[in-house]
Design a protein around this motif. Structure first.
Motif, short mmCIF file in Angstrom:
data_model
loop_
_atom_site.label_atom_id
_atom_site.label_comp_id
_atom_site.label_asym_id
_atom_site.label_seq_id
_atom_site.Cartn_x
_atom_site.Cartn_y
_atom_site.Cartn_z
N ASP A 80 0.85 -1.18 0.00
CA ASP A 80 0.00 0.00 0.00
C ASP A 80 0.89 1.24 0.00
OD1 ASP A 80 -1.56 2.21 1.06
OD2 ASP A 80 -3.09 0.72 1.55
N ALA A 81 0.53 2.25 -0.77
CA ALA A 81 1.37 3.45 -0.85
C ALA A 81 1.52 4.13 0.49
CB ALA A 81 0.77 4.43 -1.87
N ALA A 82 0.59 3.88 1.42
CA ALA A 82 0.66 4.53 2.73
C ALA A 82 1.59 3.80 3.68
CB ALA A 82 -0.73 4.62 3.33
N VAL A 83 2.12 2.67 3.28
CA VAL A 83 2.98 1.88 4.15
C VAL A 83 4.42 2.01 3.71
CG1 VAL A 83 3.48 -0.42 5.03
CG2 VAL A 83 1.11 0.25 4.56
N PRO A 84 5.30 2.51 4.57
CA PRO A 84 6.71 2.62 4.20
C PRO A 84 7.28 1.26 3.81
CG PRO A 84 6.27 3.84 6.21
CD PRO A 84 5.03 3.04 5.90
N PRO A 85 8.29 1.23 2.95
CA PRO A 85 8.85 -0.03 2.48
C PRO A 85 9.59 -0.77 3.58
CG PRO A 85 10.22 1.78 1.76
CD PRO A 85 8.98 2.40 2.38
N MET A 86 9.80 -2.06 3.38
CA MET A 86 10.47 -2.87 4.38
C MET A 86 11.89 -2.38 4.64
SD MET A 86 9.19 -6.73 3.60
CE MET A 86 9.83 -6.73 1.94
N GLY A 87 12.50 -1.71 3.65
CA GLY A 87 13.86 -1.24 3.83
C GLY A 87 13.99 -0.16 4.88
N ASP A 88 12.88 0.47 5.28
CA ASP A 88 12.90 1.49 6.30
C ASP A 88 12.85 0.81 7.66
OD1 ASP A 88 12.74 3.73 7.82
OD2 ASP A 88 10.71 4.29 7.21
N ALA A 89 14.04 0.46 8.18
CA ALA A 89 14.10 -0.32 9.41
C ALA A 89 13.45 0.39 10.59
CB ALA A 89 15.56 -0.65 9.74
N ALA A 90 13.47 1.72 10.57
CA ALA A 90 12.89 2.47 11.69
C ALA A 90 11.39 2.29 11.77
CB ALA A 90 13.23 3.96 11.54
N CYS A 91 10.77 1.81 10.70
CA CYS A 91 9.30 1.69 10.70
C CYS A 91 8.82 0.27 10.94
CB CYS A 91 8.73 2.22 9.38
SG CYS A 91 6.94 2.52 9.46
N VAL A 92 9.70 -0.65 11.25
CA VAL A 92 9.26 -2.00 11.56
C VAL A 92 8.39 -1.95 12.82
CG1 VAL A 92 9.97 -4.31 12.27
CG2 VAL A 92 11.24 -3.10 10.49
N GLY A 93 7.15 -2.35 12.70
CA GLY A 93 6.22 -2.28 13.82
C GLY A 93 5.67 -0.90 14.08
N CYS A 94 5.86 0.03 13.13
CA CYS A 94 5.36 1.39 13.33
C CYS A 94 3.84 1.42 13.16
CB CYS A 94 6.03 2.35 12.35
SG CYS A 94 5.56 2.07 10.61
N GLU A 95 3.25 2.58 13.43
CA GLU A 95 1.81 2.70 13.38
C GLU A 95 1.25 2.41 11.98
OE1 GLU A 95 -0.37 3.05 15.85
OE2 GLU A 95 1.41 2.76 17.10
N ALA A 96 1.98 2.84 10.93
CA ALA A 96 1.50 2.58 9.58
C ALA A 96 1.45 1.09 9.29
CB ALA A 96 2.40 3.28 8.56
N HIS A 97 2.46 0.35 9.74
CA HIS A 97 2.47 -1.10 9.54
C HIS A 97 1.35 -1.77 10.33
CE1 HIS A 97 6.96 -1.51 8.12
NE2 HIS A 97 6.20 -0.84 7.28
N ARG A 98 1.17 -1.32 11.58
CA ARG A 98 0.14 -1.93 12.42
C ARG A 98 -1.26 -1.62 11.89
NH1 ARG A 98 2.02 -4.25 16.99
NH2 ARG A 98 4.17 -3.79 17.56
N ALA A 99 -1.43 -0.43 11.34
CA ALA A 99 -2.73 -0.09 10.76
C ALA A 99 -3.03 -0.96 9.55
CB ALA A 99 -2.75 1.39 10.37
N ALA A 100 -2.01 -1.22 8.72
CA ALA A 100 -2.20 -2.11 7.57
C ALA A 100 -2.52 -3.52 8.02
CB ALA A 100 -0.96 -2.10 6.68
N ALA A 101 -1.83 -4.00 9.07
CA ALA A 101 -2.09 -5.34 9.60
C ALA A 101 -3.50 -5.43 10.18
CB ALA A 101 -1.05 -5.69 10.67
N ARG A 102 -3.92 -4.39 10.85
CA ARG A 102 -5.28 -4.37 11.42
C ARG A 102 -6.33 -4.48 10.33
NH1 ARG A 102 -7.46 0.20 15.71
NH2 ARG A 102 -9.70 -0.34 15.67
#
Length: 325
Positions: A80-102
């Motif tokens: 999803d364009a709203a989710v930072p790429p996996m290469g952005d290590a600082a965003c692992v488990g971030c709110e954007a990722h959790r929102a996509a998982a939800r």
């Protein structure tokens, strides 16, 4: 056979270590058993995915979430364009990722039974429950059970000490703070409030212990007996029972149980985002999921071929609800 990445079990099984696998592949190429072009083809596909995900960008590991990383995500067809790429290590488990998982959790839930349109449950107003609500079951308050095997550990784990997230019980209580969490044998002995304006609801969150590979082999695909007994006892005491299954495979629903529960919702393995399950329970998200396989009546239908005729629920089954909030 079309496999581009081979997983190694290390030294767990004999001496098939990753080093030996590399040596064996190199020797196979040298003998001509595996064409070098086939290896190049596999590596090329892996690199394409890494490039698309931003993993090979020089600044990928240090780019702040929401900057160039977000722009890279918009170019990545896998996310999803709203989710930072996996290469952005600082965003692992971030709110954007959790929102996509939800959102993924809510979309994957499958509603098998919904007698009288019990779901979605009314959320109430001002924190006051619209009806008495009880939550119980072995999987109600366990991130380990929600994650399953091949996640926090190879064989999974129990409890909430291994990661951060929201259990299904906490997600329900976030919507209805007055919901009671009851565990153990006491669940089946709970009596509804006398004179309640609407029928009380009990959510029994149950399912299998985490497993992976052959350690999950069982003789019978049954629910935990204590939870099955509690569901029947609660129904007989006057509760409208929602049976919520946390599982990676179909579990048997015997007639004495199925005839008593008002709703059956399969949450599969929702991982850390129990809020996605509560979204479907309370109508924040619609129930839209459908079975990707048929559901067996009994163990003699455990094999998929045996379910071609007369399964309990057919392939593609899934009742629909609408979002109400």
């Amino acid at each position: 056979a079309g496999v581009d990445i081979v997983m190694t079990a290390g030294g767990l099984f004999g001496d098939l270590t990753w080093r030996r696998q590399l040596e064996e592949l190199e020797a196979a190429v040298g003998r001509g058993d595996v064409p070098a072009e086939r290896v190049d083809d596999a590596v090329r596909r892996v690199l394409r995915v890494k490039v698309a995900c931003g993993l090979l960008r020089r600044a990928a590991a240090s780019t702040p979430a929401g900057g160039d990383a977000a722009a890279a995500a918009s170019r990545c067809p896998l996310f999803d364009a709203a989710v930072p790429p996996m290469g952005d290590a600082a965003c692992v488990g971030c709110e954007a990722h959790r929102a996509a998982a939800r959102r993924a959790v809510a979309k994957s839930c499958v509603l098998l039974v919904n007698e009288g349109g019990l779901l979605p449950l009314p959320a109430g107003e001002g924190g006051r429950p619209a009806a008495e609500l009880l939550v119980t079951g072995i999987a109600a308050d366990s991130l380990g059970r929600q994650c399953g095997g091949w996640s926090l550990e190879w064989q999974g784990c129990e409890g909430n000490a291994f990661t951060t997230g929201t259990t299904i019980a906490d997600a329900i209580r976030a919507v209805q703070p007055g919901a009671r969490l009851v565990s153990g044998r006491a669940a089946g002995r709970q009596a509804p409030w006398a004179g309640a304006a609407s029928r009380p609801v009990a959510v029994v969150v149950t399912g299998e212990a985490p497993y992976a590979e052959g350690f999950g082999d069982v003789e019978e695909l049954r629910l935990p007996p204590a939870d099955a007994r509690a569901a029947v006892a609660l129904a007989d005491a006057g509760w409208a029972v929602v049976l919520l299954l946390v599982t990676g495979r179909p579990l048997l629903l015997p007639p004495p149980l199925l005839s008593r529960v008002a709703a059956v919702l399969v949450a599969w393995l929702p991982g850390t985002e129990g809020d996605g399950v509560a979204d479907v329970l309370f109508g924040r998200a619609p129930a839209t999921g459908r079975l990707s396989f048929s559901w067996p009546h009994a163990m003699d239908q455990a094999a998929a071929a045996a379910r071609l005729k007369g399964p309990l629920f057919p392939f593609g089954h899934g009742l629909q609800t609408r979002a109400v909030v």
